[in-house]
Design an enzyme around this catalytic site. Sequence first.
Site, PDB file in Angstrom:
ATOM      1  N   ASP A   1       0.851  -1.190   0.000  1.00  0.00           N
ATOM      2  CA  ASP A   1       0.000   0.000   0.000  1.00  0.00           C
ATOM      3  C   ASP A   1       0.884   1.237   0.000  1.00  0.00           C
ATOM      4  OD1 ASP A   1      -3.245   0.494   1.057  1.00  0.00           O
ATOM      5  OD2 ASP A   1      -1.846   2.168   1.024  1.00  0.00           O
TER       6      ASP A   1
ATOM      7  N   ILE B   1       1.958   0.745  -6.555  1.00  0.00           N
ATOM      8  CA  ILE B   1       1.755  -0.292  -7.585  1.00  0.00           C
ATOM      9  C   ILE B   1       2.236   0.175  -8.959  1.00  0.00           C
ATOM     10  CG2 ILE B   1      -0.132  -1.500  -6.406  1.00  0.00           C
ATOM     11  CD1 ILE B   1      -2.077  -0.027  -8.356  1.00  0.00           C
TER      12      ILE B   1
ATOM     13  N   THR C   1     -15.895  -2.042  -9.546  1.00  0.00           N
ATOM     14  CA  THR C   1     -17.082  -1.359  -9.041  1.00  0.00           C
ATOM     15  C   THR C   1     -18.238  -1.450 -10.022  1.00  0.00           C
ATOM     16  OG1 THR C   1     -17.919   0.879  -8.655  1.00  0.00           O
ATOM     17  CG2 THR C   1     -15.957   0.729  -9.950  1.00  0.00           C
ATOM     18  N   ASP C   2     -19.449  -1.282  -9.507  1.00  0.00           N
ATOM     19  CA  ASP C   2     -20.617  -1.248 -10.408  1.00  0.00           C
ATOM     20  C   ASP C   2     -20.687   0.070 -11.181  1.00  0.00           C
ATOM     21  OD1 ASP C   2     -21.329   0.446  -8.306  1.00  0.00           O
ATOM     22  OD2 ASP C   2     -23.326  -0.414  -8.007  1.00  0.00           O
ATOM     23  N   GLU C   3     -19.853   1.055 -10.774  1.00  0.00           N
ATOM     24  CA  GLU C   3     -19.937   2.359 -11.444  1.00  0.00           C
ATOM     25  C   GLU C   3     -19.486   2.288 -12.898  1.00  0.00           C
ATOM     26  OE1 GLU C   3     -18.832   5.795  -9.200  1.00  0.00           O
ATOM     27  OE2 GLU C   3     -19.047   4.757  -7.299  1.00  0.00           O
TER      28      GLU C   3
ATOM     29  N   TYR D   1     -13.269   8.615 -12.359  1.00  0.00           N
ATOM     30  CA  TYR D   1     -13.056   7.418 -11.517  1.00  0.00           C
ATOM     31  C   TYR D   1     -13.568   6.167 -12.214  1.00  0.00           C
ATOM     32  CZ  TYR D   1     -14.177   3.865  -7.984  1.00  0.00           C
ATOM     33  OH  TYR D   1     -14.309   2.682  -7.303  1.00  0.00           O
ATOM     34  N   SER D   2     -14.847   6.197 -12.618  1.00  0.00           N
ATOM     35  CA  SER D   2     -15.409   4.964 -13.188  1.00  0.00           C
ATOM     36  C   SER D   2     -14.770   4.649 -14.536  1.00  0.00           C
ATOM     37  CB  SER D   2     -16.925   5.036 -13.278  1.00  0.00           C
ATOM     38  OG  SER D   2     -17.358   6.182 -13.955  1.00  0.00           O
ATOM     39  N   ALA D   3     -14.365   5.687 -15.273  1.00  0.00           N
ATOM     40  CA  ALA D   3     -13.700   5.436 -16.561  1.00  0.00           C
ATOM     41  C   ALA D   3     -12.349   4.755 -16.333  1.00  0.00           C
ATOM     42  CB  ALA D   3     -13.508   6.748 -17.316  1.00  0.00           C
TER      43      ALA D   3
ATOM     44  N   LYS E   1     -11.582   2.861 -13.731  1.00  0.00           N
ATOM     45  CA  LYS E   1     -11.847   1.486 -13.282  1.00  0.00           C
ATOM     46  C   LYS E   1     -12.266   0.622 -14.480  1.00  0.00           C
ATOM     47  CE  LYS E   1     -11.739  -0.061  -9.688  1.00  0.00           C
ATOM     48  NZ  LYS E   1     -10.646  -0.638  -8.870  1.00  0.00           N
TER      49      LYS E   1
ATOM     50  N   ASN F   1     -21.980   0.013  -3.770  1.00  0.00           N
ATOM     51  CA  ASN F   1     -21.455   0.877  -2.699  1.00  0.00           C
ATOM     52  C   ASN F   1     -21.301   0.114  -1.388  1.00  0.00           C
ATOM     53  OD1 ASN F   1     -21.925   3.078  -4.483  1.00  0.00           O
ATOM     54  ND2 ASN F   1     -22.119   4.389  -2.669  1.00  0.00           N
TER      55      ASN F   1
ATOM     56  N   PRO G   1     -24.283  17.742   4.857  1.00  0.00           N
ATOM     57  CA  PRO G   1     -24.483  18.082   3.445  1.00  0.00           C
ATOM     58  C   PRO G   1     -24.995  16.896   2.624  1.00  0.00           C
ATOM     59  CG  PRO G   1     -22.155  17.711   3.894  1.00  0.00           C
ATOM     60  CD  PRO G   1     -22.864  17.482   5.193  1.00  0.00           C
TER      61      PRO G   1
ATOM     62  N   TYR H   1     -26.062  15.969  -1.404  1.00  0.00           N
ATOM     63  CA  TYR H   1     -26.017  16.471  -2.785  1.00  0.00           C
ATOM     64  C   TYR H   1     -27.411  16.591  -3.396  1.00  0.00           C
ATOM     65  CZ  TYR H   1     -20.958  15.991  -3.576  1.00  0.00           C
ATOM     66  OH  TYR H   1     -19.594  16.146  -3.559  1.00  0.00           O
TER      67      TYR H   1
HETATM   68  P1  NAD Z   1      -9.812   3.374  -0.430  1.00  0.00           P
HETATM   69  O1  NAD Z   1      -9.642   4.661  -1.180  1.00  0.00           O
HETATM   70  O2  NAD Z   1     -10.388   3.408   0.935  1.00  0.00           O
HETATM   71  O3  NAD Z   1      -8.405   2.621  -0.315  1.00  0.00           O
HETATM   72  C1  NAD Z   1      -7.507   2.544  -1.380  1.00  0.00           C
HETATM   73  C2  NAD Z   1      -6.164   2.077  -0.835  1.00  0.00           C
HETATM   74  O4  NAD Z   1      -5.269   1.984  -1.964  1.00  0.00           O
HETATM   75  C3  NAD Z   1      -5.540   3.057   0.166  1.00  0.00           C
HETATM   76  O5  NAD Z   1      -5.026   2.338   1.269  1.00  0.00           O
HETATM   77  C4  NAD Z   1      -4.411   3.714  -0.622  1.00  0.00           C
HETATM   78  O6  NAD Z   1      -3.324   4.105   0.195  1.00  0.00           O
HETATM   79  C5  NAD Z   1      -4.031   2.609  -1.599  1.00  0.00           C
HETATM   80  N1  NAD Z   1      -3.420   3.124  -2.827  1.00  0.00           N
HETATM   81  C6  NAD Z   1      -3.856   4.161  -3.586  1.00  0.00           C
HETATM   82  N2  NAD Z   1      -3.022   4.351  -4.617  1.00  0.00           N
HETATM   83  C7  NAD Z   1      -2.044   3.404  -4.513  1.00  0.00           C
HETATM   84  C8  NAD Z   1      -0.897   3.083  -5.281  1.00  0.00           C
HETATM   85  N3  NAD Z   1      -0.578   3.776  -6.384  1.00  0.00           N
HETATM   86  N4  NAD Z   1      -0.128   2.040  -4.898  1.00  0.00           N
HETATM   87  C9  NAD Z   1      -0.437   1.328  -3.777  1.00  0.00           C
HETATM   88  N5  NAD Z   1      -1.500   1.602  -3.000  1.00  0.00           N
HETATM   89  C10 NAD Z   1      -2.294   2.629  -3.369  1.00  0.00           C
HETATM   90  O7  NAD Z   1     -10.663   2.447  -1.398  1.00  0.00           O
HETATM   91  P2  NAD Z   1     -11.745   1.327  -1.019  1.00  0.00           P
HETATM   92  O8  NAD Z   1     -13.047   1.973  -0.822  1.00  0.00           O
HETATM   93  O9  NAD Z   1     -11.175   0.436   0.030  1.00  0.00           O
HETATM   94  O10 NAD Z   1     -11.812   0.535  -2.393  1.00  0.00           O
HETATM   95  C11 NAD Z   1     -10.932  -0.589  -2.657  1.00  0.00           C
HETATM   96  C12 NAD Z   1     -11.228  -1.108  -4.052  1.00  0.00           C
HETATM   97  O11 NAD Z   1     -12.599  -1.487  -4.140  1.00  0.00           O
HETATM   98  C13 NAD Z   1     -11.012  -0.076  -5.148  1.00  0.00           C
HETATM   99  O12 NAD Z   1     -10.433  -0.723  -6.252  1.00  0.00           O
HETATM  100  C14 NAD Z   1     -12.414   0.416  -5.481  1.00  0.00           C
HETATM  101  O13 NAD Z   1     -12.497   0.816  -6.821  1.00  0.00           O
HETATM  102  C15 NAD Z   1     -13.228  -0.838  -5.229  1.00  0.00           C
HETATM  103  N6  NAD Z   1     -14.633  -0.624  -4.836  1.00  0.00           N
HETATM  104  C16 NAD Z   1     -14.945   0.206  -3.795  1.00  0.00           C
HETATM  105  C17 NAD Z   1     -16.290   0.351  -3.425  1.00  0.00           C
HETATM  106  C18 NAD Z   1     -16.684   1.214  -2.255  1.00  0.00           C
HETATM  107  O14 NAD Z   1     -17.885   1.406  -2.037  1.00  0.00           O
HETATM  108  N7  NAD Z   1     -15.756   1.716  -1.465  1.00  0.00           N
HETATM  109  C19 NAD Z   1     -17.288  -0.336  -4.125  1.00  0.00           C
HETATM  110  C20 NAD Z   1     -16.914  -1.166  -5.187  1.00  0.00           C
HETATM  111  C21 NAD Z   1     -15.586  -1.310  -5.521  1.00  0.00           C
END
Ligand code: NAD
Length: 338
Positions: free
Chosen positions: A36, A63, A140-142, A165-167, A169, A194, A220, A222
């Site tokens: 991370d 990464i 994600t579903d987005e 973001y979604s683009a 992903k 979500n 707040p 939206y």
């Molecule tokens: P988050 O933003 O809480 O956590 C992301 C983590 O990735 C953080 O710990 C950050 O430090 C790390 N990170 C960011 N850039 C990095 C990099 N370049 N190298 C290494 N680490 C890096 O996100 P989340 O909500 O835990 O989501 C995790 C995954 O699940 C994501 O891929 C997101 O698209 C997907 N997702 C999230 C949701 C949601 O509701 N939160 C829903 C569906 C899918």
Amino acid sequence: MKTNSILITGGAGFIGSNFVPFFLESNPDLHLVNLDKLTYAGDLENLTDVDNNPKYTFVEGDICNRKLIEELFNKYQFQGVIHFAAESHVDNSITNPGAFINTNITGTFNLIDVAKAHWMSASFQFIKGKEANRFHHISTDEVYGTLGETGLFTEQTPYAPNSPYSASKASSDFIVRSYFHTYGMNVITTNCSNNYGPKQHNEKLIPTIIRKAISGENIPIYGDGKNIRDWLYVLDHCKGIELVYKTGTTGETYNIGGRNERDNLYIVDVICGILDEIRPAKKSYKEQITFVKDRPGHDFRYAIDANKLENELGWEADENFESGIQKTIEWYLNKYEQ
Ligand code: NAD
């Protein structure tokens, strides 16, 4: 070092930090390496319960750093990757899309390309003993865009991402897909709705509602608050990921969602109602609800059809929104009132 190691990326974020302790407990034979970058969204405080676990190693790094990923693969000989790391907040993607392109697209490419080099000798040919090695991409579903009043996202819904973001992903999903079709890699993708629950960053909707409510500030919301999301308790997501990682069919995608469509007005109303009961103030917290200018391009509705995951792999959500939100509120009260 050769162990049964799995690389987890983004394990210090919201979902990853719920997944790591859960997965370590249900898989005591596995060693998890959590890579991370610790952006603003990563917090090692969320992982204190596994700090001293000998089956867990934390590595701070990006990464997008290919050399580092190669070193980690050489050192740990990973048998799998579960890839959570991403820039994940839609609002930030509107103001700073570049970070999303780097991490979500280039970072995913780096990871899967290094995994391919370590697991495969040529297209559709695995190095002996690496046939079962799997790359699980968390999405994600987005990516499916927005729905009207009716309908559900299935795995066949065409991609139509609307935010940077979604683009980003969606792009990463396509890269992962291409490594299955072009190189025969053992990949799998889950697209989840979500999430909510403990350890989510303060910036997201539910922590914001709870924090603002108890600090007496405006809460707040939206636009008109009518946007609908399909809310899933984070541990139900984690259970779905484990099931798909272990039993899903190679090259397939699985939607994960709990059939808990709720609009933002309902969410804020329920949270304020629960707070009114357990932390009564002079006035109802509902009086703090304030409508603010809508997010540009705000998708109206997301809703997941999780039939494939339920029928083929036997997944079922344990929580509905009303049960999960109680636990969630308790967790944040504990955090914010310390
Ligand atoms: P988050 O933003 O809480 O956590 C992301 C983590 O990735 C953080 O710990 C950050 O430090 C790390 N990170 C960011 N850039 C990095 C990099 N370049 N190298 C290494 N680490 C890096 O996100 P989340 O909500 O835990 O989501 C995790 C995954 O699940 C994501 O891929 C997101 O698209 C997907 N997702 C999230 C949701 C949601 O509701 N939160 C829903 C569906 C899918």
